[in-house]
Design a protein around this motif. Structure first.
Motif, PDB file in Angstrom:
ATOM      1  N   PHE A  79      43.856  48.871  38.742  1.00  0.00           N
ATOM      2  CA  PHE A  79      45.160  48.254  38.999  1.00  0.00           C
ATOM      3  C   PHE A  79      45.074  46.740  38.810  1.00  0.00           C
ATOM      4  O   PHE A  79      44.031  46.119  39.065  1.00  0.00           O
ATOM      5  CB  PHE A  79      45.624  48.568  40.421  1.00  0.00           C
ATOM      6  CG  PHE A  79      45.961  50.015  40.647  1.00  0.00           C
ATOM      7  CD1 PHE A  79      47.282  50.441  40.630  1.00  0.00           C
ATOM      8  CD2 PHE A  79      44.961  50.948  40.849  1.00  0.00           C
ATOM      9  CE1 PHE A  79      47.592  51.772  40.827  1.00  0.00           C
ATOM     10  CE2 PHE A  79      45.265  52.282  41.038  1.00  0.00           C
ATOM     11  CZ  PHE A  79      46.589  52.700  41.032  1.00  0.00           C
ATOM     12  N   VAL A  80      46.164  46.157  38.388  1.00  0.00           N
ATOM     13  CA  VAL A  80      46.255  44.704  38.236  1.00  0.00           C
ATOM     14  C   VAL A  80      46.377  44.065  39.614  1.00  0.00           C
ATOM     15  O   VAL A  80      47.208  44.482  40.431  1.00  0.00           O
ATOM     16  CB  VAL A  80      47.462  44.314  37.361  1.00  0.00           C
ATOM     17  CG1 VAL A  80      47.561  42.796  37.237  1.00  0.00           C
ATOM     18  CG2 VAL A  80      47.355  44.962  35.988  1.00  0.00           C
ATOM     19  N   SER A  81      45.557  43.076  39.869  1.00  0.00           N
ATOM     20  CA  SER A  81      45.568  42.399  41.167  1.00  0.00           C
ATOM     21  C   SER A  81      46.631  41.307  41.197  1.00  0.00           C
ATOM     22  O   SER A  81      46.977  40.722  40.164  1.00  0.00           O
ATOM     23  CB  SER A  81      44.202  41.767  41.465  1.00  0.00           C
ATOM     24  OG  SER A  81      43.197  42.751  41.552  1.00  0.00           O
ATOM     25  N   ALA A  82      47.125  41.038  42.386  1.00  0.00           N
ATOM     26  CA  ALA A  82      47.996  39.875  42.568  1.00  0.00           C
ATOM     27  C   ALA A  82      47.167  38.606  42.359  1.00  0.00           C
ATOM     28  O   ALA A  82      45.941  38.623  42.499  1.00  0.00           O
ATOM     29  CB  ALA A  82      48.598  39.891  43.964  1.00  0.00           C
ATOM     30  N   PRO A  83      47.808  37.486  42.008  1.00  0.00           N
ATOM     31  CA  PRO A  83      47.057  36.238  41.832  1.00  0.00           C
ATOM     32  C   PRO A  83      46.280  35.879  43.096  1.00  0.00           C
ATOM     33  O   PRO A  83      46.682  36.221  44.205  1.00  0.00           O
ATOM     34  CB  PRO A  83      48.162  35.208  41.537  1.00  0.00           C
ATOM     35  CG  PRO A  83      49.309  36.012  41.022  1.00  0.00           C
ATOM     36  CD  PRO A  83      49.252  37.321  41.737  1.00  0.00           C
ATOM     37  N   ARG A  84      45.157  35.202  42.928  1.00  0.00           N
ATOM     38  CA  ARG A  84      44.387  34.743  44.074  1.00  0.00           C
ATOM     39  C   ARG A  84      45.245  33.866  44.987  1.00  0.00           C
ATOM     40  O   ARG A  84      46.096  33.116  44.524  1.00  0.00           O
ATOM     41  CB  ARG A  84      43.174  33.927  43.621  1.00  0.00           C
ATOM     42  CG  ARG A  84      41.978  34.738  43.138  1.00  0.00           C
ATOM     43  CD  ARG A  84      40.819  33.793  42.886  1.00  0.00           C
ATOM     44  NE  ARG A  84      39.587  34.485  42.595  1.00  0.00           N
ATOM     45  CZ  ARG A  84      39.119  34.711  41.375  1.00  0.00           C
ATOM     46  NH1 ARG A  84      39.816  34.271  40.324  1.00  0.00           N
ATOM     47  NH2 ARG A  84      37.981  35.346  41.193  1.00  0.00           N
ATOM     48  N   VAL A  85      44.981  33.964  46.278  1.00  0.00           N
ATOM     49  CA  VAL A  85      45.637  33.094  47.246  1.00  0.00           C
ATOM     50  C   VAL A  85      44.861  31.782  47.290  1.00  0.00           C
ATOM     51  O   VAL A  85      43.655  31.776  47.576  1.00  0.00           O
ATOM     52  CB  VAL A  85      45.665  33.741  48.643  1.00  0.00           C
ATOM     53  CG1 VAL A  85      46.382  32.823  49.640  1.00  0.00           C
ATOM     54  CG2 VAL A  85      46.342  35.102  48.587  1.00  0.00           C
TER      55      VAL A  85
END
Length: 247
Positions: A79-85
């Motif tokens: 799955f594609v991850s959300a951008p890093r915090v």
């Protein structure tokens, strides 16, 4: 001559095939073709589309996983991850809120104890000095990002553990004890997550982590807080800023 498809040069300037594939998939993620939270196509379909072996594709996906671009589920796929915090050195709660997310904390344990040599050195006190010790899991929008193990001088913040431990302890210290937090310092290291920390953070065992060892000082010059924070390196980037010309 090597027959390893991962290390064989591609048609583009001798670049290994897996790096070429990783670059191509990264570009598609950045373009929005694969949105955060969405699954990548099945491996067999990608292998056919890209003209590579499954070994090469999996190595390319491993590069993207290390970059924090994707995360893999053993049963459901990739799955594609959300951008890093992105977090600056400071209050976790404040920084997560600044990023437009909801901070949270799960308390694992809290106790009063005598400082051992490491903690005493960190706080600048003699071994045996009474300290408050606690460990919390820090979340951003319910996603686990860090395990914090924190120590406070009990004489500077008496009764701290009797208050609210679910939010920003810096705000708790300011509000309850009228202390001014003047400065903080930190040492950043790249570490390998152990089994316990990996389980807390929902990461693969032996995945990479960022360890931030912090000291926070009040305006009298005394160190009130010594902490060791371990972050998921694939989900967090730490921004360290400092003044230069004014020094």
């Amino acid at each position: 001559m090597s027959t390893d498809p991962d290390s064989s040069p591609s048609a583009r300037g001798g670049e290994p095939a897996y790096l070429r594939i990783a670059t191509a998939l990264r570009a598609r993620i950045e373009s929005g073709e694969f949105a955060p939270g969405s699954p990548l196509p099945p491996e067999r379909d990608l292998c056919v589309e890209l003209g590579v072996s499954r070994m090469t594709l999996r190595r390319a996906l491993g590069v993207l996983e290390q970059d924090g671009r994707v995360h893999r589920d053993a049963t459901r796929g990739t799955f594609v991850s959300a951008p890093r915090v992105q977090l600056r050195l400071g209050s976790f709660s404040q920084e997560v809120a600044r990023a437009g997310r909801n901070p949270g904390a799960e308390l694992f344990w809290a106790e009063e104890r005598p400082a051992d040599t490491e903690v005493a050195t960190g706080l600048g006190v003699a071994p045996g000095h009474r300290v408050y010790a606690l460990q919390r899991l820090r979340r951003s929008d319910d996603e686990p990002l860090a395990v914090e193990t924190t120590y406070y001088r009990a004489d500077l913040v008496p009764g701290l553990l009797e208050g609210d431990l679910s939010g920003s302890l810096w705000e708790e210290i300011r509000r309850r004890f009228d202390l001014r937090l003047a400065r903080t310092s930190a040492e950043l290291e790249v570490v390998v997550l152990d089994a316990e920390t990996s389980a807390h953070l929902g990461a693969r065992q032996a995945a990479g982590g960022l360890q931030l060892t912090r000291r926070t000082f009040i305006d009298s010059g005394e160190c009130v807080e010594y902490a060791v924070d371990v972050y998921r390196s694939d989900r967090v980037s730490l921004l360290i800023e400092r003044a230069v010309d004014d020094e």
